[in-house]
Design a protein around this motif. Sequence first.
Motif, short mmCIF file in Angstrom:
data_model
loop_
_atom_site.label_atom_id
_atom_site.label_comp_id
_atom_site.label_asym_id
_atom_site.label_seq_id
_atom_site.Cartn_x
_atom_site.Cartn_y
_atom_site.Cartn_z
N ALA A 190 0.83 -1.21 0.00
CA ALA A 190 0.00 0.00 0.00
C ALA A 190 0.86 1.26 0.00
O ALA A 190 0.58 2.22 -0.72
CB ALA A 190 -0.93 -0.01 1.21
N VAL A 191 1.93 1.24 0.80
CA VAL A 191 2.85 2.38 0.83
C VAL A 191 3.51 2.57 -0.52
O VAL A 191 3.64 3.69 -1.03
CB VAL A 191 3.91 2.20 1.94
CG1 VAL A 191 5.00 3.26 1.81
CG2 VAL A 191 3.26 2.27 3.31
N ASN A 192 3.92 1.46 -1.14
CA ASN A 192 4.52 1.53 -2.47
C ASN A 192 3.55 2.13 -3.48
O ASN A 192 3.93 2.94 -4.33
CB ASN A 192 4.93 0.13 -2.93
CG ASN A 192 6.44 -0.03 -3.02
OD1 ASN A 192 7.17 0.95 -3.10
ND2 ASN A 192 6.89 -1.26 -2.99
N LYS A 193 2.29 1.71 -3.38
CA LYS A 193 1.28 2.21 -4.32
C LYS A 193 1.02 3.70 -4.11
O LYS A 193 0.96 4.47 -5.07
CB LYS A 193 -0.02 1.41 -4.12
CG LYS A 193 -1.16 1.86 -5.03
CD LYS A 193 -0.86 1.56 -6.48
CE LYS A 193 -2.06 1.89 -7.36
NZ LYS A 193 -1.77 1.67 -8.81
N LEU A 194 0.88 4.11 -2.86
CA LEU A 194 0.57 5.50 -2.55
C LEU A 194 1.70 6.45 -2.93
O LEU A 194 1.47 7.61 -3.25
CB LEU A 194 0.24 5.65 -1.06
CG LEU A 194 -1.07 4.99 -0.60
CD1 LEU A 194 -1.19 5.06 0.92
CD2 LEU A 194 -2.28 5.68 -1.25
#
Length: 230
Positions: A190-194
């Motif tokens: 999720a952090v990578n996506k955001l």
Amino acid sequence: MRKIDWKILTNGFIKENPVLVLILGTCPTLAVTTLAKNGIGMGLAATFVLLGSNIVISLLKNIIPDKVRIPCYIVVIAGFVTILSSLLQAYVQDVYSALGIFLPLIVVNCIILGRAEMFASKHNVFEAALDGIGMGLGFTLALVIIGSIREILGSGTWFGIPVTVNLFDPLSIFVLAPGGFLVYGCVIAAVNKLTSGKAIKKKEFGCEGCPNASACGSCNGCAEGEKGEC
């Protein structure tokens, strides 16, 4: 506060979050995050040690001989962990019991030793203190997020308050190791996506500051900014 000081303080929140970006401190992250409150306890404990050790190491950076710097850093860190352990045992028994063996293991936590080597030993006291606070709060934030997800899904509560009554039955796998790894991986994704995969630049993963850099044959060229293999 200067812009550079603000950047140092906030780097640990997302851009260089020790758990979600640098992937450090995985063992305590997975072990204590069965409950959100345990994540806060471990995070604040690590923040205390990070702040204290960064300040002392920054003060002594010109005195500690280069060849024995790592053992000296460990002694400083161990001193703060001993103080913290005694305080928690005396005044906050619940947190002391919940953290268990992972409290004394803060001594060898790669987040704390890594910040001592990479940052505190190269910057002034004020900047080292900001780095310790920022990295500690980033560590705490990551633990609380992972702990909250695991507690809600695995126990049906959040900080001990029932939140999933009549919604779904708790899935006990989330308080076990497999569930911990699953949640950890999803939060990292999720952090990578955001951040579109740009939370930290690739070139920052070099050998600079690595304790084994001088003895590692693959580190040739790191001084020029090349990526090593150590």
